[in-house]
Design an enzyme around this catalytic site. Sequence first.
Site, short mmCIF file in Angstrom:
data_model
loop_
_atom_site.label_atom_id
_atom_site.label_comp_id
_atom_site.label_asym_id
_atom_site.label_seq_id
_atom_site.Cartn_x
_atom_site.Cartn_y
_atom_site.Cartn_z
N ASP A 41 -10.78 1.57 -5.07
CA ASP A 41 -10.76 2.99 -4.74
C ASP A 41 -11.01 3.87 -5.97
OD1 ASP A 41 -8.40 2.36 -5.97
OD2 ASP A 41 -7.10 3.13 -4.40
N ASP B 284 0.84 -1.19 0.00
CA ASP B 284 0.00 0.00 0.00
C ASP B 284 0.88 1.24 0.00
OD1 ASP B 284 -2.56 1.44 0.37
OD2 ASP B 284 -1.63 2.01 2.27
N HIS C 268 4.68 4.01 -3.60
CA HIS C 268 5.58 5.04 -4.08
C HIS C 268 5.94 6.07 -3.02
CE1 HIS C 268 4.59 3.25 -7.91
NE2 HIS C 268 5.58 3.91 -8.45
#
Length: 1468
Positions: free
Chosen positions: A647, A536, A539
Amino acid sequence: MPKGRNTYGKPKVTIPKRSASASKSASSSSSTSPIEPKTPKTPADEGIEFFQSSVAPGETPIQPDGAPHKDRSYIRLPPAYVPYILRNGVFKTNFPLDGGKFGRDKFTKRKLPTDFSKPLQVDLPISHAGAFVFWIEYDGDAPGERVKGREGYFNIDPILRTKARSPVLRDGKPTPTTKLGSDSVNLPLDGLSILTVVSKWMGPTSNGQDRGYTMLHYTPLQERGHSDSPYSIRDQMKYDQSMFDAEGRGADFGKAHMTALLQAAKDDYGLLSLTDVVLNHTADDSSWLVQHPEAGFSPANSPHLTPAFELDSALIQLSGELAERKLPTSITNDQDLDSLASAVEGLVKDLNLWQYYVLDAALASNKFIQGLGKLASRFGVHVEPGVAAGLVKAAFVDVSEMDSLADAWATVAAAVDNVKNRLKYTRLDAHGPKLGLISKSYIATRRTYFTRLAPTSSADPLVYSLANNGWIWAADPLKNFAELPSKCYLRREVIVWGDCVKLRYGSGPEDNPWLWSHMQSYVESLAASFDGFRIDNCHSTPLHVGVAMLDAARVVQPGFEMDLVFVKRLGVNSLVRESGNGYDPKELSRLIYRHGVGKPIGSMDSACLTSMEELAPPTGKGPVRPCVVTLLNGSTPHALLYDLTHDNETLLDKRSAEDALSTAALVTFSYSAIGSVKGFDDLYPKLLDLVGEKRKYELTGLEDGSGIASIKHVFNGLHTEMVLDGYQEGHVHQENDYIVLHRVHPGTQKGYLLVAHTAFSKGSKDRGYINPIKLRRTRAKFILGASLEFASYEVPKEAETLRGMPAKLVEMAPVVVPQGLDGEGPYSEILVPDQFPPGSIMLFETHMQEYDATLDAFCTSGAKEALADLDLVDLNVVLHRADGEERDASGGEYGVYDVPGLGKMVYCGLQGWMHPLQHIMRYNDLGHPLCAHLREGSWALDYVHKRLSKQAEVMPRLTKPAEWFKERFERVKASVPPHLRPKYFALVISEAYKAARSAVVEQSSEFISSGHSFTQDLALCFGPDAWIDVFISLRGLFLTTGNFDGAKKHILAFASTLKHGLIPNLLDSVRNPRYNSRDSPWWMLQNIQDYVSMAPDGLAILSEPVKRRFPKDDTWVPWNDSRAYAYSTSVAEIIQEILQRHADGIHFREYNAGPDLDMQMKDNGFNIDIHVDWKTGLIFGGNQDNCGTWMDKMGESERAGTKGVPGTPRDGAPVEITGLLKSTLRWLDQLSTSGKFPFNGLEGKERLVTYKEWSGLIQASFEKCYYVPLDAAEDGKYNVDSKLASRRAIYKDVYGSGPGREWSDYQLRPNFPIAMTVAPELFDVQHGLGALKVADKALRAPLGMKTLDAADLQYRPNYDNSNDSTDASIAKGLNYHNGPEWGWPLGYFLRRYLDFDTRGGAGSKLDTLHHLHQILLTPRRHMQQDPWAGIPELTNENGAYCGDSCRTQAWSASTLLDFMQEVHTLSN
C-alpha cells in the site's frame, strides 16, 4: 559506531549435557507442586514433564527480574524448541506454570521467599509461545491492602518449522536453484523472508517458481464485498470463489482446498503461510448485518452518533440538490470550492446542532443534570430537583453568539472545515483523485459516514444506519473513536472507507454475543490453516478484542506467530517496518542499523555476561543441572523489515527505479524478518489500487524479464542461511550515496559483505565516491555484482495482466580484492570499480586471517587459579586502588587510567574498568569512548598487567595474576584486529573481575557468600584509615564478612596507641597521633565487645599482649624513641585503663598545643577535660571551643568570624557516648560475673565501684535525662526545659550542654539510634519507637541521615568547604554536620527500627522488613550506577551530589552490612 540492538536481553543459560546418574536430585523448591496433567497434554504439561525427567536440555536461558524496570517491562524470548527457564521475582503470572491450557485471566501464584538477606527469584518453566504478563503483589501499608506492582510482559517467539534447503552458494558462486531436503529445521523469526501477494490478483491459486522466500503473505482470501477490496470482507467464513477453478463444490470446498494448497506450499516449496485477519470492520454488504445490526454503531445503540447521522443525511441531500440550488456540481477552482463550502456552512447552521448540547429549561425544575455531553437528542440535557435552574439557564445565553456554546460551535466549525478540506483534496488538489460530478449517489465528500441498510421500507433508519470505518490523523490508538466522548463523526474528522462498517464489540462478549462468537469462529478457522496473522488496521482494533482473538487463535495453534503497548498485550511477534521510509542514504542506513544489524560486530553480551550456576528443577522434582546464566535486557518489538509494502508508492515514484536492486539487497541482507511484494520484485512502476485494479499477476520465475527475481533468489537464500547459521553480528557504514553492510558469525569470524550504491535521485549514472573499504586482518572474495538497466520507465499497457517495467540485470566482472600490510597488520581493501552506477551492488565473502578459534576459551580460562593465592589486601589492589593510593604505592609511576573522551577511571583496578564496561557489555555500546580508545591502540591492555607487575615487587602474590593478564593480552594483540579489541579486553577484564569478586566472597562468611548482590557489593567496599572509619566499619566490613584476623589486627594496632585513657583522633601512622577525641575509646571498646561475641574464640583477644606506643606516665615521645613500645599490657588491661581513667577524670592539655598543631583552634580548645557525674553515671566533657565527637568540624573563616568556632561542639554528655559506655559496662559485668574478665569494677575515691553499679546509675537516669515527652504536661517527669523543646517525642542529642548552649541539647540529630543499637535496654520501647518514627520522617534521606532536623534554625543542608562568604553558618563548610546527609548513620537507624518496631509496633516483623528494605532501594541503585561502587561519605540536600564529599566511604557501606547481617540472623 551506534549502540547495538539486544534481541534477547538478560541472563541466558547453556546447560552442558551429562548423564542422569551424574545429576543431583532436588527434593524441595519454592514453587508449588504441579497439577497432574490431563490428556491430551498441553505444551505446559510437556514442559513440566521435561524438567521432572533426568534428561538435561541442551540450552536453558534464564532471566532474573522482579517488578520490572521500565526498560525491561517487555522481554522477548526465543522459541521453546526445548523447554527452558525464565527466572524472575514474580508473584503472579498467567503463564500456565502448573500445566494445562493458557487462560488470559487465569493466574498462577508463586509465593516469594521471605529471607531478605538472600536473592529472591522464581523460576518459570517456559514451554510454548505466547504473550504473558507477570507482576509482584504484596501487602500495603493499610490493613488488608494489597499492592500490585508494575506489570511486565514476556513474549515467547513461536516455533516455526520448514524444510531445509540446499545452500544458495556453491564454491563461492550462486546456484540457479535450491532444493528442499527431507529434514525440517526450526526457523527463527529473523529467518523469515516473506512475499506479499494480493489475493484478488492471483487468479486461481497455484504456486510460482522458487525465489528463496520462506513464507507467503496473503491479503484476505475471504469473499469480498461489492468494492472488491480484499479488506472489505463480505463473509468471514467463506473463501472467495475467484480463488478456485471450479465453483459450487459445497460450502466447505474453499477451506479444504486452501488448507491443502497451503500444505502443498509448505511441503513442495518450503513456504509457510501468513494471512491478514480483519477484526475492525466488515463489508457494508455483509448479509449478516441485516440480521445483526447491533454488530455496528448506529444512532439507536450509540445515541451520540445521532447528530452525526443527521449531518451525513443532510450532506447527501445537499449533494443531490446542487444543480437546482445553482451551485457547482464539479469543482474546478477555488471559487467553486468556496461556494460549496459556504453552502455547507449554511446547511450545518440550519441543522441547529447546538440543541444537542443545551439544557431543556422546561425540565429544569424536576431533574438533576442528565445527558450532558451524550448528544443523544435535541434539548436532551436536563436537571433534577435541587439544581438551581435559573443559574443553569444563565450559563446558556443567546445562542446566536458564537462564544456562548463553545463546544457546540467548535464542533460546527470543525465539521465545516473538514468537509471543505475533504472537498479540496478529492476534487481540486493536484495529488488528489480529482473526482467527477457531485450527485446524491456520489456525494460531495466522496463517501458517506453511514451505511444505510434499509431491509424494508418500514425499517427504523436509526437502527439500520451503521457508522462506516476509517482512520483519523494522529488519533490515540487506545481509544475507540466511534465511542463517547469522541465527536469525530460529528466533526467529520474520520477519513472513511465507504465500503466498511465499523464493528461494535463493546467491553466484552456479553455486550455483543453474536458478533464475538462469529468473529472468534473466523479467527479460529484461519488459525487452523495458516502459520500466522498480520492484524489489519491493528492500531484501530480495540486492544481487548485483539487480545481475546489472538488468545483464541493460540488455543487452536499454540505456536501461532504474530507501538509497544500492542506488542506487549497482544503478543504480536513482529511489527512491520519499511525501508521506503528512509528519505536519504543516511536515514536508510539508520533504519537498516536499527532493524537489520542484529548485534554490532564485536558484541560482548553473549561472551561476557555469563556465569555458571546450578539449576534446581522449577517444579521441585527432577535433577539439578549445571547451567550458564546470561543477563537479559528488555526488548524492542521484533521488526519485519519490508523493502516495500503493498500500500505504498513504488521506488520509481519515491526515488528511482534503479534503487530497487540496492534496496532489495540491503533489506534481504538484514538480520531480521524481511518482506517484499511481488510487484517490487517484478518492478511494477506504480502503486496499484487495491480496490479498482482488476488485472491478474503475470506468472514470472527467475528468467530474464522477471525483474530482480534472480538476485532476490540468491539474497533471500543467503538471508535464511545466515540466520540459521548464526551470522548475528553486523556493521553498517554509510558514506555519501553508498551503504556497506557486513554480516559476521561471531564464533568463526566468517562473513559476507554487501556494497550498495543507492539511487535516491533519478537520472544519475555517476559512480559517486566512497573511500576504499579497508578490512583489518580479513580477506574478501568476490561473489557477485550487478546493476539494473531500464529500456523504458513507461507503464506497460496491458488489459489483463500486471507486468513490470522492461529491465535488464547487468552482471559485473569479478573484482579482485588486493591485500596490504601496515603498522597495524595485514588488511584487505575493496575498491569500487569505475563502472558502478547508482543502484549497483557487490557481494563478497569474508574471513579473518589466521583466526584463533581457541582465543575465547583461552581468555576465559585460568582466572580463578591465577587469583587463588591472593588475600583480601592483594584483592583490593586487583579490584580497587584510588589514584592517590596507587601513586603512593608505585612511587608516582602509576595512577588511574585516563581514557580520552571519557576521563579518568576512578579506580586503577578492575572495578574502575568494569563501571563503563558493564554498560558497554550489556548494551553492546561499541561507540563508547573506551571502545574507541581500545580500537586505536593497546595501551590499556599493557597498563592492566604492568601496574600489577609493579605492585608485585612488594606484594609478590600479584605476580601470578599479572602474568595471567599479560599472556592473554599479548595473544589478543598478536591475533585480533582493532575492531575486535574492545570485545576481548572486556572478555578478559570481566572474567578476572568475576573471579576476583568470587575470591573475596569465598574468603567471606556464609552471610556474604549466600547473600544477594547488594550484600556482596557492600562487602567489597575496602579501605578504612582514620579511627572513625575503622571503628564504625569494623563490625560490618570485618566481622560480618568473616575477616576476623583483619579485625583483630586493627583492634590491636589502635589499642597500642592508648594515652590519657583516649584513642587518637588522627593516627598519622602512629608518628604524631593527636588526642582530642572523646568518643574514640568507646567505639574501640564496642569493637572489642563485637569481636568477642562474633569471632571464633573471640574471648582470647582479651589476653592478647599489646605493645604500648607511649610510656605509662603519658609522656610524649617520638615513635622511634627507646621508650616507645617499651612495655606491654593485655587488651583486658587496656579496657580497664580506659574505664579507670574516665572514672578518675581526664584533664590535660594537648601536646604541642598551638598553631603548629591546629592553626584554626582557639587556645581553650586544646584543653581536654572529661569527668563522670556519679549521680547519673554519665560522662561529661568538652568545651565550647573544641569538638570531641565525630561531628568535629572546626570553623576556619576569618571573614565570617568563625575561625576557632566549632560547628557542633557537643560539650556535655553526647547520647551515643552514653550508649557506648552503658554497652561496655553491661558486657564487662557479664564477663566479670562469669569469671572471664580479670577485674570487677573501678577504684573509686572511697570504694570499688562495680560495673553493674555504674551501669545501674546510667539505666536509672537515662530516660529522665534524655527523653523529651510528646505531651508537655509530662515535662515534670523529665529533665526538660519546656521553652527549649521545639521538637517532641525525641531523645536529646546531648545532655548538659555548656552555658549559653542549653538549646543544643534539644536538637534532633541521628546519634540516638547509635545508643539504641548498642544499649537498647536504656530506652522505653514505645518512646524509642516514637522517636525512630520522628527520625524516619524528619531525618531520613535517600542515601543516609540528615545530620540536623530540617525544622531547626541552624539547618543548612548543602556543604561547600570552599565557601568563604560572610555567612557564618556556612562559611568554610561550618555546616558540615548541620544538615548534610551522612551515609553511615542510616545503618544504625535501620537496625534499631527493625528491633523496636518488631517489639513495640502494631505490624509484623515482615511488614517492618518490607519498609526498611524499601529504604535500601535507593542506596542499592546508587551502588549499581555509581562508578565508585560505594556509598558516599555524605550528600547534600535530598541526596544531591556534594563535591567535597568522599565519593565512597567504608563506614557508609559497613553499617548497612550490619543491618543486612541482623536480617540474615533473624531469617535463620
